[in-house]
Design an enzyme around this catalytic site. Structure first.
Site, PDB file in Angstrom:
ATOM      1  N   LYS A 150       0.435 -10.066 -78.715  1.00 11.09           N
ATOM      2  CA  LYS A 150       0.975 -10.727 -79.903  1.00 11.09           C
ATOM      3  C   LYS A 150       2.050 -11.734 -79.527  1.00 11.09           C
ATOM      4  O   LYS A 150       3.140 -11.361 -79.100  1.00 11.09           O
ATOM      5  CB  LYS A 150       1.596  -9.714 -80.874  1.00 11.09           C
TER       6      LYS A 150
ATOM      7  N   GLU B 284      24.988 -12.602 -78.260  1.00 12.42           N
ATOM      8  CA  GLU B 284      24.001 -13.535 -77.722  1.00 12.42           C
ATOM      9  C   GLU B 284      23.722 -14.606 -78.784  1.00 12.42           C
ATOM     10  O   GLU B 284      23.239 -14.304 -79.873  1.00 12.42           O
ATOM     11  CB  GLU B 284      22.702 -12.802 -77.365  1.00 12.42           C
TER      12      GLU B 284
ATOM     13  N   GLU C 102      12.347  -6.132 -72.247  1.00  9.92           N
ATOM     14  CA  GLU C 102      13.205  -7.179 -71.669  1.00  9.92           C
ATOM     15  C   GLU C 102      13.951  -7.806 -72.829  1.00  9.92           C
ATOM     16  O   GLU C 102      13.359  -8.516 -73.643  1.00  9.92           O
ATOM     17  CB  GLU C 102      12.364  -8.234 -70.969  1.00  9.92           C
TER      18      GLU C 102
ATOM     19  N   GLU D  41       5.087 -15.530 -83.959  1.00 12.68           N
ATOM     20  CA  GLU D  41       4.289 -16.203 -84.997  1.00 12.68           C
ATOM     21  C   GLU D  41       4.606 -17.696 -85.070  1.00 12.68           C
ATOM     22  O   GLU D  41       3.808 -18.466 -85.598  1.00 12.68           O
ATOM     23  CB  GLU D  41       4.477 -15.533 -86.358  1.00 12.68           C
TER      24      GLU D  41
ATOM     25  N   THR E  66      15.343  -5.838 -82.067  1.00 16.72           N
ATOM     26  CA  THR E  66      13.905  -5.565 -82.163  1.00 16.72           C
ATOM     27  C   THR E  66      13.500  -4.509 -81.145  1.00 16.72           C
ATOM     28  O   THR E  66      12.690  -3.625 -81.441  1.00 16.72           O
ATOM     29  CB  THR E  66      13.087  -6.853 -81.921  1.00 16.72           C
TER      30      THR E  66
ATOM     31  N   CYS F 145      16.938 -15.800 -72.127  1.00 20.22           N
ATOM     32  CA  CYS F 145      17.595 -14.484 -72.136  1.00 20.22           C
ATOM     33  C   CYS F 145      18.636 -14.390 -71.022  1.00 20.22           C
ATOM     34  O   CYS F 145      19.681 -13.781 -71.200  1.00 20.22           O
ATOM     35  CB  CYS F 145      16.570 -13.376 -72.021  1.00 20.22           C
TER      36      CYS F 145
ATOM     37  N   GLY G 109      14.612  -9.857 -78.774  1.00 25.05           N
ATOM     38  CA  GLY G 109      15.987  -9.489 -79.105  1.00 25.05           C
ATOM     39  C   GLY G 109      16.239  -7.991 -78.968  1.00 25.05           C
ATOM     40  O   GLY G 109      15.319  -7.173 -79.089  1.00 25.05           O
TER      41      GLY G 109
END
Ligand code: NDP
Length: 485
Positions: free
Chosen positions: A169, A379, A244, A172, A226, A278, A223
């Site tokens: 996935k 972040e 990660e 989006e 998430t 990141c 993130g």
């Protein structure tokens, strides 16, 4: 979407317009799947795995598919790099690099999978003990928008090399190059159901991948919030997980560093990919004695960075991914001011010269910060640098580690012993001395603390897509005689 070897629309018929962040134009219309589409893809991936159509192939046979994928990525490199720039916004020189790196990643894992593997153990006669690695099964792979193709390949290449089947996935907002990659996977003839692509929101499609009991492994980049929710969802069947996540990585410059080299890398550390990285060096730690001079030179150079559409060969920094993300990054400019930090340069949206329809922002630097400020701790994921001042080596280490993250860090000094002392104290998974950002398919990528679990890339990244099996063989076949009768 690509499910069971066929291109399909979402079952609901829903679609999503894909926008070029440089000018707000719609560049594509993509299928937008939901839970049902994810479940279909998981089911076929399950069947494909259980049938052995992929895992039973010899490693050399799987490798030959992956080598062909690498070749085709290179043949179509220019087209794919252009599409990535249109979809994500980053300059062409970066997307060309990403495509080349993606091809190299397929080659690396195609090569690795045929190399010696496993272990044997010297145990008591007449036993022979050994360990082999086997594929985990069905892998759910979820990636963000900042390196749409490359982050996908970092997972797809090792997962397929190891013999797994996958449901992938993308974000989006950036599905375009994933679609091209799956065209290539189809062209080279990867068996039906082995590699599946489902587009759609994280909250539905992504969550289903994390929760569904037919998925054995979830590998996620994105993130930290998430990542936390994926960990919870993955408890359903105690999935193997690799995460990660984010970072707030320190780039430490000592007074004895090569000045221009350190300035140059400090810019690269934070402004490459518009700071949407990141591992970005989003905190710059400067030794007191060079602080003012370094900051002056850094700001001078930051203001010369050419910001514009990624398709313009002159562009050095492109737009942010979306209006919402740009607004989030810009909100930190206000936060920084309110917290009492000093805005050294930047801080504004850029709209002149035809940039008004895109999401462009000036390279931004804040100084005179304190360690607990939000702009130092959170972040921001944009072209936003927070500068911290340190007194000595111990102070630098203390400030560098004062974060919930632990992804990366850099040290600039001409004293080799000092560099190693500092690196050894950094609580971070990826470190650099006198440079920043080089990343290798051969070397593990991942973080300490809240920057994640597990490692991508290299042999470590391969192992994440395998299970370990212990095999004990009795070389003298006779009853054990434990019970008399
Ligand atoms: P997210 O973590 O929200 O998204 C990353 C991927 O996870 C996307 O494909 C997303 O889907 C999916 N996702 C979202 N929610 C869920 C869920 N509940 N279950 C499963 N999958 C989910 O990152 P964003 O792209 O929104 O960026 C947000 C922040 O994350 C950034 O500001 C940055 O701080 C950080 N980030 C870190 C990255 C890194 O490499 N470490 C990369 C990108 C972002 P979708 O977006 O399609 O709905």
């Amino acid at each position: 979407m690509f499910i069971n070897g066929e291109w399909v629309q979402a079952q609901s018929g829903k679609t999503r317009e894909i926008m070029n962040p440089a000018n707000g134009q719609i560049i594509a219309v993509a299928a937008e799947g939901d839970v049902v589409d994810a479940q279909n893809a998981i089911e076929v991936a399950r069947q494909a795995f259980d049938s052995g159509v992929w895992s039973d192939l010899s490693p050399a046979a799987r490798a030959s598919f992956l080598f062909k994928v690498a070749d085709k990525l290179e043949e179509r490199a220019e087209e794919i790099a252009h599409l990535e720039t249109l979809d994500n916004g980053k300059p062409l020189r970066e997307t060309r690099f990403d495509v080349a790196d993606a091809a190299a990643c397929f080659r690396y894992y195609a090569g690795l999978v045929t190399k010696p593997d496993g272990q044997t153990y010297h145990v008591a006669d007449p036993m022979q003990a050994m360990v082999v690695r086997e594929p985990v099964g069905v892998c759910g792979l979820i990636v963000p928008w900042n390196y749409p193709l490359l982050m996908g390949v970092w997972k797809i290449a090792p997962a397929l090399a190891a013999g797994n089947t996958i449901v992938f996935k993308p974000s989006e907002v950036t599905p375009v190059t994933s679609i091209k990659l799956f065209e290539i996977l189809q062209e080279v003839g990867i068996p039906k159901g082995v590699a599946n692509l489902v587009m759609g929101p994280g909250a539905t499609v992504g969550n289903e991948l994390a929760e569904n009991v037919n998925v054995d492994k979830i590998s996620f980049t994105g993130g930290t919030a998430t990542g936390r929710s994926i960990m919870k969802a993955a408890t359903s069947n105690i999935k193997k997980i690799s995460l990660e996540l984010g970072g707030k990585s320190p780039n430490i410059v000592f007074a004895d560093a090569d000045f221009e080299t350190a300035v140059d890398y400090a810019l690269f550390a934070i402004y490459a990919n518009q700071g949407q990285v990141c591992a970005a060096g989003s905190r710059l730690l400067l030794e007191e004695s060079i602080h003012d001079r370094f900051l002056e030179r850094l700001a001078e150079r930051a203001q010369h960075i050419r910001v514009g559409p990624g398709t313009d060969p002159q562009t050095e920094m492109g737009p942010l991914i979306s209006q919402a993300h740009m607004e989030k990054v810009l909100s930190y400019v206000e936060i920084g001011k309110q917290e009492g930090a000093r805005l050294v340069c930047g801080g504004n949206r850029l709209q002149d010269g035809g940039l008004d329809q895109g999401f462009f922002m000036e390279p931004t630097i804040f100084a005179d910060t304190t360690p607990d400020m939000r702009i130092v701790q959170e972040e921001i994921f944009g072209p936003f640098l927070a500068v911290q001042k340190f007194k000595d080596e111990a102070d630098a280490i203390r400030l560098a580690n004062h974060t919930v993250y632990g992804l990366a860090g850099g040290v600039f000094t001409s004293d080799g012993a000092k560099a190693m002392r500092v690196i050894k104290k950094l609580r971070a998974g990826i470190t650099w001395v006198n440079c920043y950002h080089p990343t290798y398919n051969e070397a593990p990528w991942g973080g300490y603390k809240q920057s994640g679990i597990g490692r991508g890339l290299g042999t470590f990244g391969f192992d994440e897509f395998t299970e370990v099996k212990q095999i004990n063989i009795n070389l003298q076949v006779e009853p054990i005689g434990w019970f008399e009768k």
